[in-house]
Design an enzyme around this catalytic site. Structure first.
Site, short mmCIF file in Angstrom:
data_model
loop_
_atom_site.label_atom_id
_atom_site.label_comp_id
_atom_site.label_asym_id
_atom_site.label_seq_id
_atom_site.Cartn_x
_atom_site.Cartn_y
_atom_site.Cartn_z
N CYS A 77 0.81 -1.19 0.18
CA CYS A 77 -0.21 -0.14 0.08
C CYS A 77 0.87 0.65 -0.47
O CYS A 77 1.46 1.87 -0.86
CB CYS A 77 -0.76 -0.07 1.32
SG CYS A 77 -2.21 0.77 0.59
N HIS A 121 -3.77 -5.37 0.38
CA HIS A 121 -3.44 -5.87 2.06
C HIS A 121 -2.73 -7.38 1.64
O HIS A 121 -4.03 -7.26 2.51
CB HIS A 121 -3.71 -5.18 2.92
CG HIS A 121 -3.10 -3.38 3.07
ND1 HIS A 121 -2.33 -3.27 3.41
CD2 HIS A 121 -4.11 -2.29 2.64
CE1 HIS A 121 -2.72 -1.59 3.75
NE2 HIS A 121 -3.28 -0.88 3.09
N GLU A 135 -1.39 -8.88 3.22
CA GLU A 135 -1.40 -9.47 4.53
C GLU A 135 -2.60 -9.89 5.40
O GLU A 135 -2.81 -10.56 6.23
CB GLU A 135 -0.92 -8.53 5.56
CG GLU A 135 -1.20 -6.99 5.76
CD GLU A 135 -1.04 -6.05 5.19
OE1 GLU A 135 -1.16 -6.32 3.73
OE2 GLU A 135 -1.26 -5.00 5.93
#
Ligand code: GLN
Length: 525
Positions: A369, A500, A502
């Protein structure tokens, strides 16, 4: 069929792993063939976690449907292996806002609007709207907190109305160790159970957290003073590997005890594929939220889930002060660096310095990001020679706004819930490292941003894979309406993504980008 509810409350202290325990119990039940869903209740007045400072409250977890949640929803996703939605979180802010809006609309027909019954009714209605065979309700905070009381009252009423046999209350407490006298102290736990009972909730099970194992005598004490049968009181001492918790709960037979109480029949075998050892790789997260590791929770977990050691969070601002030599020495002591997401100007120049060094010295770099945006800025400044290139987020007057506010964001004036949020599909281009990693032409990833690569104005910085030339440029490896990912070719790993990844890692199934990053580091060791 009547839905069943497991309600988890906390006592003594917050931060003792109530979320992990709840998610673990849920996983064990899921493996036993129960169709389980979760509801995290946050008694704070924020409508959601969107505007909360990660330094104080940990990361903001974004769901597929674009809800900005507390990081606890991340535990549920990772441990349960299923995606959560907006409906899986309730905050006091949402409840009060709904009640006040209804009052203004005249929907209470002139009644005096009160905590009981109106606010409790709103809470109960929301609880009932969550689908599933068994709903795991975790109430944030500790028993005795003023703001949590109304939620406890609402579940108490609900258990009374639907039948107590459909509810199972687990109280998670903490037993501190007193060094001076070399003993564990159960008094705070006894008192917190008493507090719960005063509210009208008698727990069915007590889970005692402690630094190390407590004695049977202590367990008996808690059982007696808490009024809970001893087989329903158990100890969960700290574990070095948190992913062992579901397994531990399974061996304690928690699922069977709950099933018996709730009259559920269990099937299936327990399957839990978790990381058991951690490769000693040195990974640095060049960040700025240093108040708590929770600020980078999903990121840290994504790395652990790849069986790599816990990364270090580095202070980007410190990098700004270093000489070139110091910075080089420092960054090259890491096997790889990650530039995480973030907002605002602080630490930006330090992160850009780290990226420059890592790009030039071929240190594996993953940008997420904001991290990806900074990779583009660094490239524009130092390779393309656009001096002063920046993002209008931190430099509104930059001569080269290579990162700029998204068109759709320009009209928006308030900050809550207005970013580009949630899962969106994007094509991945062939002949790129990213494509190699995913092995898929279209991916779906979660977003949370306001700014984007200003592609139309700065096309010359980039190349699309099909039009590669001899001249090295930043390769765009995924692009829909926005540039979604960039990478460099002559580098062991230099990938930046606008989304993102993650947020999508699950236990036993970490995100492919992290797997690829860790694999590269392992190979380079
Ligand atoms: N601040 C940047 C933006 O709004 C990046 C956001 C993030 O890293 N989540 O676009």
């Amino acid at each position: 069929m009547t839905k069943k509810y497991i309600v988890v409350t906390g006592g003594v202290l917050s931060g003792i792993g109530k979320g992990i325990i709840s998610a673990s119990v849920a996983r064990v039940l899921k493996e036993s063939g129960i169709q389980i869903n979760a509801l995290k209740i946050d008694p704070y007045l924020n409508v959601d976690a969107g505007t909360m400072n990660p330094n104080q409250h940990g990361e903001v977890f974004v769901t597929e449907d674009g809800y900005e949640a507390d990081l606890d929803l991340g535990h549920y996703e990772r441990f349960l292996g299923t995606n959560m939605k907006r409906i899986n979180n309730m905050t006091a802010g949402q409840v009060y806002k709904a009640v006040i809006d209804k009052e203004i609309e005249g929907r209470y027909l002139g009644g005096t609007v009160q905590m009981v019954p109106h606010v409790t009714a709103e809470i109960k209605e929301r609880i009932l709207s969550v689908e599933g065979q068994v709903i795991m309700i975790e109430i944030g905070g500790t028993v005795g907190d003023i703001e949590g009381e109304i939620f406890l009252e609402a579940v108490r009423e609900l258990a009374f109305e639907l039948g107590r046999e459909h509810f199972f209350f687990i109280h998670v407490t903490y037993v501190p160790y007193l060094k001076a006298t070399n003993e564990f102290k159960t008094k705070p736990s006894q008192q917190s159970v008493q507090l719960l009972r005063k509210i009208g909730i008698h727990p069915d099970m007590i889970a005692i957290r402690s630094e190390s194992s407590i004695t049977n005598t202590d367990l008996k004490k808690v059982a007696l003073f808490g009024g809970v049968p001893q087989e329903m009181v158990f100890n969960l001492p700290d574990m070095s590997n948190v992913y062992e918790v579901p397994y531990k709960l399974y061996t304690l037979g928690i699922h069977e005890k709950i099933a018996k109480a709730l009259n559920l029949s269990l099937t299936g075998e327990f399957h839990w594929d978790y990381p058991r050892s951690f490769n000693p790789l040195k990974i640095g997260i060049v960040g700025k939220y240093l108040g708590t590791d929770d600020a980078y929770k999903s990121l840290i977990e994504s790395i652990l889930l790849c069986s790599a050691e816990k990364p270090e969070v580095l202070d980007a601002q410190n990098l700004e002060e270093m000489t070139d030599e110091e910075l080089g020495y420092f960054i090259s002591s890491y096997d790889g660096i990650i530039i995480p997401g973030g907002f605002g100007k602080r630490g930006i120049e330090g992160k850009i310095r780290a990226i420059k060094y890592a790009r030039e010295h071929k240190i594996p770099t993953l940008g997420l990001c904001l991290g990806m945006q900074l990779m583009v800025i660094e490239y524009a400044r130092h390779v393309a020679g656009l001096e002063g290139a920046s993002s209008t987020e931190f430099d509104p007057d930059t001569p080269y706004p290579v990162i700029d506010l998204m068109e759709a964001q320009k009209e928006i004036l308030h900050l809550g819930g207005t970013m580009r949020l949630g899962a969106q599909k994007t094509p991945v281009f062939k002949n790129t490292r990213l494509y190699e990693i995913y092995g898929q032409e279209v991916i779906s990833e979660r977003h949370r941003h306001r700014y984007e690569v200003n592609y139309e104005m700065f096309k010359q910085l980039f190349t699309l894979p099909e039009e590669k030339t001899a001249e090295e440029k930043l390769v765009i490896s995924a692009k829909a309406d926005f540039v979604e990912a960039v990478e460099l070719e002559n580098h062991p790993f230099f990938i930046g993504v606008q989304y993102h990844p993650e947020l999508k890692s699950k236990v036993g199934n970490p995100h492919p980008l992290f797997k690829a990053f860790i694999d590269t580091l392992k190979k380079m060791r």
